[in-house]
Design a protein around this motif. Structure first.
Motif, PDB file in Angstrom:
ATOM      1  N   LEU A   1      17.718  12.061  -6.665  1.00  0.00           N
ATOM      2  CA  LEU A   1      17.495  11.904  -5.229  1.00  0.00           C
ATOM      3  C   LEU A   1      17.210  13.239  -4.557  1.00  0.00           C
ATOM      4  CD1 LEU A   1      20.228   9.252  -4.332  1.00  0.00           C
ATOM      5  CD2 LEU A   1      17.756   8.930  -4.430  1.00  0.00           C
ATOM      6  N   LEU A   2      17.845  14.300  -5.024  1.00  0.00           N
ATOM      7  CA  LEU A   2      17.576  15.626  -4.466  1.00  0.00           C
ATOM      8  C   LEU A   2      16.128  16.041  -4.738  1.00  0.00           C
ATOM      9  CD1 LEU A   2      20.851  17.523  -5.470  1.00  0.00           C
ATOM     10  CD2 LEU A   2      20.210  16.684  -3.208  1.00  0.00           C
ATOM     11  N   LYS A   3      15.645  15.722  -5.924  1.00  0.00           N
ATOM     12  CA  LYS A   3      14.259  16.044  -6.263  1.00  0.00           C
ATOM     13  C   LYS A   3      13.294  15.214  -5.442  1.00  0.00           C
ATOM     14  CE  LYS A   3      11.198  16.633 -10.241  1.00  0.00           C
ATOM     15  NZ  LYS A   3      11.073  16.489 -11.726  1.00  0.00           N
ATOM     16  N   ILE A   4      13.610  13.922  -5.260  1.00  0.00           N
ATOM     17  CA  ILE A   4      12.755  13.050  -4.455  1.00  0.00           C
ATOM     18  C   ILE A   4      12.721  13.529  -3.007  1.00  0.00           C
ATOM     19  CG2 ILE A   4      12.587  10.729  -3.464  1.00  0.00           C
ATOM     20  CD1 ILE A   4      13.556   9.632  -6.116  1.00  0.00           C
ATOM     21  N   ALA A   5      13.889  13.928  -2.494  1.00  0.00           N
ATOM     22  CA  ALA A   5      13.970  14.372  -1.099  1.00  0.00           C
ATOM     23  C   ALA A   5      13.068  15.572  -0.848  1.00  0.00           C
ATOM     24  CB  ALA A   5      15.416  14.708  -0.748  1.00  0.00           C
ATOM     25  N   ASP A   6      13.126  16.556  -1.729  1.00  0.00           N
ATOM     26  CA  ASP A   6      12.317  17.759  -1.550  1.00  0.00           C
ATOM     27  C   ASP A   6      10.828  17.487  -1.770  1.00  0.00           C
ATOM     28  OD1 ASP A   6      14.525  19.292  -0.975  1.00  0.00           O
ATOM     29  OD2 ASP A   6      14.874  19.875  -3.053  1.00  0.00           O
ATOM     30  N   THR A   7      10.518  16.578  -2.678  1.00  0.00           N
ATOM     31  CA  THR A   7       9.115  16.297  -3.002  1.00  0.00           C
ATOM     32  C   THR A   7       8.436  15.466  -1.931  1.00  0.00           C
ATOM     33  OG1 THR A   7       9.626  16.365  -5.373  1.00  0.00           O
ATOM     34  CG2 THR A   7       7.559  15.299  -4.714  1.00  0.00           C
ATOM     35  N   TYR A   8       9.157  14.482  -1.399  1.00  0.00           N
ATOM     36  CA  TYR A   8       8.526  13.496  -0.530  1.00  0.00           C
ATOM     37  C   TYR A   8       8.627  13.811   0.962  1.00  0.00           C
ATOM     38  CZ  TYR A   8       7.457  10.043  -4.143  1.00  0.00           C
ATOM     39  OH  TYR A   8       6.917   9.379  -5.208  1.00  0.00           O
ATOM     40  N   LEU A   9       9.513  14.709   1.364  1.00  0.00           N
ATOM     41  CA  LEU A   9       9.683  14.965   2.796  1.00  0.00           C
ATOM     42  C   LEU A   9       8.375  15.314   3.496  1.00  0.00           C
ATOM     43  CD1 LEU A   9      11.474  15.202   5.277  1.00  0.00           C
ATOM     44  CD2 LEU A   9      11.941  17.585   4.637  1.00  0.00           C
ATOM     45  N   PRO A  10       7.566  16.259   2.987  1.00  0.00           N
ATOM     46  CA  PRO A  10       6.303  16.561   3.692  1.00  0.00           C
ATOM     47  C   PRO A  10       5.389  15.348   3.798  1.00  0.00           C
ATOM     48  CG  PRO A  10       6.815  18.242   2.051  1.00  0.00           C
ATOM     49  CD  PRO A  10       7.748  17.108   1.806  1.00  0.00           C
ATOM     50  N   TRP A  11       5.370  14.508   2.779  1.00  0.00           N
ATOM     51  CA  TRP A  11       4.492  13.334   2.790  1.00  0.00           C
ATOM     52  C   TRP A  11       5.017  12.263   3.733  1.00  0.00           C
ATOM     53  CZ3 TRP A  11      -0.021  14.131   0.517  1.00  0.00           C
ATOM     54  CH2 TRP A  11      -0.102  15.146  -0.458  1.00  0.00           C
ATOM     55  N   MET A  12       6.336  12.141   3.819  1.00  0.00           N
ATOM     56  CA  MET A  12       6.911  11.173   4.748  1.00  0.00           C
ATOM     57  C   MET A  12       6.620  11.568   6.188  1.00  0.00           C
ATOM     58  SD  MET A  12      10.531   9.914   3.052  1.00  0.00           S
ATOM     59  CE  MET A  12      11.262  11.536   2.841  1.00  0.00           C
ATOM     60  N   LEU A  13       6.613  12.877   6.446  1.00  0.00           N
ATOM     61  CA  LEU A  13       6.285  13.362   7.788  1.00  0.00           C
ATOM     62  C   LEU A  13       4.783  13.243   8.059  1.00  0.00           C
ATOM     63  CD1 LEU A  13       8.546  16.553   7.968  1.00  0.00           C
ATOM     64  CD2 LEU A  13       8.941  14.339   9.050  1.00  0.00           C
ATOM     65  N   LEU A  14       3.984  13.355   6.993  1.00  0.00           N
ATOM     66  CA  LEU A  14       2.527  13.336   7.151  1.00  0.00           C
ATOM     67  C   LEU A  14       2.027  12.000   7.684  1.00  0.00           C
ATOM     68  CD1 LEU A  14      -0.059  15.024   6.681  1.00  0.00           C
ATOM     69  CD2 LEU A  14      -0.185  14.003   4.393  1.00  0.00           C
TER      70      LEU A  14
ATOM     71  N   LEU B   1       0.848  -1.200   0.000  1.00  0.00           N
ATOM     72  CA  LEU B   1       0.000   0.000   0.000  1.00  0.00           C
ATOM     73  C   LEU B   1       0.878   1.243   0.000  1.00  0.00           C
ATOM     74  CD1 LEU B   1      -2.603  -1.183   2.666  1.00  0.00           C
ATOM     75  CD2 LEU B   1      -2.784  -1.351   0.166  1.00  0.00           C
ATOM     76  N   ALA B   2       1.727   1.350  -0.993  1.00  0.00           N
ATOM     77  CA  ALA B   2       2.679   2.457  -1.079  1.00  0.00           C
ATOM     78  C   ALA B   2       2.122   3.571  -1.957  1.00  0.00           C
ATOM     79  CB  ALA B   2       4.020   1.970  -1.631  1.00  0.00           C
ATOM     80  N   ALA B   3       2.464   4.789  -1.602  1.00  0.00           N
ATOM     81  CA  ALA B   3       2.047   5.956  -2.376  1.00  0.00           C
ATOM     82  C   ALA B   3       3.222   6.445  -3.209  1.00  0.00           C
ATOM     83  CB  ALA B   3       1.560   7.065  -1.451  1.00  0.00           C
ATOM     84  N   GLN B   4       2.941   6.757  -4.452  1.00  0.00           N
ATOM     85  CA  GLN B   4       3.971   7.241  -5.368  1.00  0.00           C
ATOM     86  C   GLN B   4       3.496   8.533  -6.006  1.00  0.00           C
ATOM     87  OE1 GLN B   4       4.909   4.511  -8.514  1.00  0.00           O
ATOM     88  NE2 GLN B   4       6.683   5.663  -9.223  1.00  0.00           N
ATOM     89  N   LEU B   5       4.334   9.551  -5.925  1.00  0.00           N
ATOM     90  CA  LEU B   5       3.986  10.844  -6.494  1.00  0.00           C
ATOM     91  C   LEU B   5       4.589  10.967  -7.886  1.00  0.00           C
ATOM     92  CD1 LEU B   5       4.591  13.168  -3.410  1.00  0.00           C
ATOM     93  CD2 LEU B   5       2.471  12.096  -4.149  1.00  0.00           C
ATOM     94  N   GLY B   6       3.717  11.114  -8.869  1.00  0.00           N
ATOM     95  CA  GLY B   6       4.206  11.255 -10.235  1.00  0.00           C
ATOM     96  C   GLY B   6       4.910   9.997 -10.712  1.00  0.00           C
ATOM     97  N   ASP B   7       5.992  10.186 -11.452  1.00  0.00           N
ATOM     98  CA  ASP B   7       6.747   9.059 -11.995  1.00  0.00           C
ATOM     99  C   ASP B   7       8.057   8.838 -11.250  1.00  0.00           C
ATOM    100  OD1 ASP B   7       7.964  11.370 -12.794  1.00  0.00           O
ATOM    101  OD2 ASP B   7       8.237  10.790 -14.896  1.00  0.00           O
ATOM    102  N   HIS B   8       8.148   9.370 -10.026  1.00  0.00           N
ATOM    103  CA  HIS B   8       9.367   9.171  -9.251  1.00  0.00           C
ATOM    104  C   HIS B   8       9.517   7.701  -8.864  1.00  0.00           C
ATOM    105  CE1 HIS B   8       8.767  13.597  -8.164  1.00  0.00           C
ATOM    106  NE2 HIS B   8       9.856  13.527  -8.904  1.00  0.00           N
TER     107      HIS B   8
END
Length: 222
Positions: A175-188, A59-66
């Protein structure tokens, strides 16, 4: 949290594979094989935990094509149920199942996923369990909520910021793009991580205490 492909530089894999082998070798060496084989329930708990973790990770969430997915760890309650070394092995089996079923996840990322996405929350959960067990107060709620709920949240936060820092240190553009994109969601999903682990831990401890290896009835109920 799962990397679907090879994103880190080559030397990261040279670090992660020895770490993976060392952790699993140590877990196998310390695995209470005779005790597990002697009681069918323990066998069911170990194998059932592996299957349950694999299903939850699906049940993983993926944003865009990352090539990166975020999901609940669900390892804190497993550490409470079966112990640290069995959890290290069960989570490895779960990752094998997850990689087999999920076609998006490549085997080349196996060591990175285990070393960065599974090992840290297990170790943090084990540390929280050790801290709570050494508290002078014999408080049942400190065990169920202090480890199951708060421990899962702490494990989530530490793993999130560790992974975020490593992605920044890698210097890789993806990885830099993934880090900035996913950090808020990982904290959520930090609170849901604590809620799910805490709810399961509390329910099993109350209704099926003999399932929980780390639960000491004499300490908390004596």
């Amino acid at each position: 949290m799962t990397f679907y492909t090879d994103l880190f530089p080559a030397f990261w894999h040279w670090l992660c594979w020895p770490l993976l082998i060392f952790c699993l070798s140590t877990a196998i060496w310390q695995f209470p094989l005779r005790k597990v084989l002697a009681v069918p329930l323990r066998q069911h708990l170990v194998l059932g935990s592996a299957v349950a973790m694999a299903l939850i990770w699906m049940l993983a969430a993926q944003l865009g094509d990352h090539p990166f997915g975020i999901h609940l760890f669900a390892v804190t309650v497993v550490v409470m149920l079966i112990g640290v070394s069995p959890t290290l092995i069960a989570s490895g089996l779960a990752l094998v199942l997850y990689t087999l079923v999920n076609r998006d996840v490549q085997w080349i990322a196996f060591a990175v996923n285990y070393s960065l996405g599974i090992l840290p929350p297990i170790l943090v959960s084990a540390a929280c369990l050790k801290i709570v067990s050494r508290l002078p107060q014999k408080n049942l709620f400190a065990y169920m909520l202090g480890v199951g709920f708060a421990g899962a949240i702490v494990a989530r936060l530490i793993t999130t910021f560790l992974l975020y820092g490593l992605m920044l240190l890698s210097g890789e553009a993806v990885l830099l793009k993934i880090a900035d994109t996913y950090l808020p969601w990982m904290l959520l999903i930090t609170f849901p991580e604590g809620f799910i682990n805490g709810t399961i831990a509390s329910g099993v401890t109350v209704y099926l205490p003999h399932w929980v290896r780390s639960f000491d009835e004499e300490r908390y109920l004596g």
